[in-house]
Scaffold this motif. Structure first.
Motif, PDB file in Angstrom:
ATOM      1  N   ALA A  26      41.123 -31.197 -48.246  1.00 35.94           N
ATOM      2  CA  ALA A  26      40.020 -30.934 -49.175  1.00 35.94           C
ATOM      3  C   ALA A  26      40.508 -30.153 -50.391  1.00 35.94           C
ATOM      4  N   THR A  29      42.292 -32.571 -52.694  1.00 33.67           N
ATOM      5  CA  THR A  29      41.291 -33.424 -53.330  1.00 33.67           C
ATOM      6  C   THR A  29      40.536 -32.662 -54.414  1.00 33.67           C
ATOM      7  N   TRP A 108      42.727 -40.685 -50.755  1.00 34.41           N
ATOM      8  CA  TRP A 108      41.576 -39.781 -50.824  1.00 34.41           C
ATOM      9  C   TRP A 108      40.779 -40.003 -52.096  1.00 34.41           C
ATOM     10  N   LEU A 113      37.518 -38.607 -48.608  1.00 36.10           N
ATOM     11  CA  LEU A 113      38.090 -37.888 -47.470  1.00 36.10           C
ATOM     12  C   LEU A 113      37.634 -38.464 -46.136  1.00 36.10           C
ATOM     13  N   ASN A 117      40.477 -40.263 -43.684  1.00 38.56           N
ATOM     14  CA  ASN A 117      40.999 -39.545 -42.528  1.00 38.56           C
ATOM     15  C   ASN A 117      40.555 -40.137 -41.203  1.00 38.56           C
ATOM     16  N   SER A 364      37.172 -32.671 -42.156  1.00 37.32           N
ATOM     17  CA  SER A 364      37.352 -33.197 -43.512  1.00 37.32           C
ATOM     18  C   SER A 364      36.068 -33.825 -44.035  1.00 37.32           C
ATOM     19  N   GLY A 368      34.072 -32.970 -47.344  1.00 36.32           N
ATOM     20  CA  GLY A 368      33.801 -34.044 -48.294  1.00 36.32           C
ATOM     21  C   GLY A 368      32.343 -34.074 -48.721  1.00 36.32           C
TER      22      GLY A 368
END
Length: 432
Positions: A26, A29, A108, A113, A117, A364, A368
């Motif tokens: 995260a 990102t 990503w 995310l 993932n 995640s 997100g």
């Protein structure tokens, strides 16, 4: 060599590992969405990630007296001429892991995310855990393979979520106040859905921003605003591009676990009978170094080349770029210590706790949704698919934990290889 013996403490460490390894993506990102070049971010991340991994491997692997049947970390480093086949397996795992991490950084951006993932974790189990089953045969097949089937379903649902959400975004953008209003008087050639041109987005002025003062997550204005700032431009890209990156990254991650398994347990009998198997901390060190070297080498190469629409840069520009550097350095520490906690906790907690790390994509997904507004104002179809994907994935992780059997350790060092056999975190986040 340090060995965790308290089961309660080990479980706590595994839970901490779950949080840390689900959080660091995260942060990367976040920096990408703020416009920082991914090359700069990954180089910063790699430095602290390797630092954390090496410190943990050296400190824990060197703890205590060296014994003939269990040499400490530095002693094993001097025995490379004898255990080099295992070293090559460990370094091969690091290369696969490094490639997966590099690809994930772009996945990503294109797929988000949550989808990235979860699909990567599911592929890790479908491919990697299945290979480990045939290497070790310690899981209960009647439970493991139905769990693998659940992960396979989660993969298809993830692909459907990505496709549905991309369609939702296109529909939002097609009806923004800045898109030409379609009427019966408009020529047929102008009746196609129009998306904003990323090159001209600086000229956009948003009515919602004027009235509310703040763009709301999930709106077309929010999507365009994010696109303006981010370093990896995704407008106009094919839906298949994002999924292709995700599947490629997941395939790379799935190869790490069998490689590190072979490095430590030597199921293929590559070592001479008189040679001790590679210790876990030593294997951790070798794959961390190879992962770091590959990642930094490729990112330095990417610095001077256009990649996925990201502009080229230079070493000098990277050195001067302090915008968000602390977050990239923190991400590396989270990943390195998360992997270290996983190693330590797995010593005592065994398969059940180690397999629980597979649930890190759920962490995640939380970030997100909270940080990046993923799936805000999406269609009912997207919400249903997202819920089905998360539930299927959670059920698959539970089944995977239930399939754990008793490890037949091949040597004293493999005491907690259970934490490596099916761990997505080591494959997707040990990017050192």
């Amino acid at each position: 060599m340090f060995v965790v013996e308290d089961r309660g403490g080990a479980v706590a460490q595994m839970l901490a590992s779950l949080f840390l390894l689900g959080t660091w993506p995260a942060l990367l990102t976040l920096l990408e969405r703020r416009g920082r070049l991914p090359q700069h971010t990954y180089l910063d991340y790699s430095i602290t990630n390797l630092l954390a991994a090496v410190v943990l491997a050296a400190a824990l692997g060197q703890a205590g007296e060296s014994e003939p049947d269990m040499p400490n970390f530095f002693t094993q480093l001097t025995q490379m001429k004898d255990n080099w086949p295992s070293v090559l397996f460990a370094m091969t795992g690091g290369i696969a892991l490094g490639l997966g991490n590099l690809i994930s950084q772009y996945a990503w951006a294109f797929a988000g995310l949550s989808v990235t993932n979860i699909i990567c974790a599911s592929l890790t189990v479908v491919l990697g855990t299945t290979i480990n089953y045939f290497l070790d045969g310690i899981n209960r097949a009647e439970i493991l393979f139905p769990g693998v089937a659940c992960f396979l379903v989660a993969i298809f649902l993830g692909a459907a979520v990505h496709s549905s959400n991309a369609k939702d975004d296109e529909e939002k953008l097609s009806v923004t106040s800045r898109v030409v209003e379609l009427t019966s008087d408009v020529a047929d050639t102008d009746k196609a859905k129009l998306l904003p041109n990323p090159e001209n987005m600086e000229n956009y002025d948003y009515e919602d921003e004027k009235t509310s003062g703040q763009v709301q997550p999930g709106t077309a204005e929010f999507i365009i605003q994010v696109e303006k700032r981010r370093s990896i431009k995704v407008f106009g890209s094919s839906r298949l591009l994002g999924l292709s990156l995700v599947f490629l990254a997941g395939t790379c991650f799935s190869l790490f676990s069998p490689a590190i398994n072979l490095a430590i347990n030597d199921q293929w009998h590559a070592l001479r009978k008189s040679v001790l198997h590679l210790g876990v901390y030593t294997a951790f060190f070798y794959f961390s170094v190879s992962c770091f070297v590959l990642g930094v080498s490729l990112k330095l190469w990417f610095l001077y080349r256009l990649m996925a629409g990201v502009p080229a840069s230079t070493i000098a520009a990277y050195a001067r770029d302090w915008n968000g550097r602390h977050w990239a350095l923190l991400a590396g520490l989270l990943c390195g210590f998360g992997n270290g906690f996983q190693f330590m906790g797995g010593q005592a907690a065994g398969y059940a706790a180690a397999d629980a790390v597979q649930a890190l994509p759920l962490v995640s997904t939380f970030w997100g949704v909270i940080l990046f507004g993923e799936y805000r104002r999406s269609s009912r179809k997207t919400y249903l698919l997202l819920t089905a994907m998360l539930l299927t994935f959670a059920m698959a992780v539970t089944v995977l934990i239930s399939s754990a059997g008793k490890m037949k350790a091949y040597n004293a060092h493999a005491k907690f290889i259970v934490s490596l056999h099916k761990s997505y975190s080591m494959e997707n986040h040990s990017c050192n």
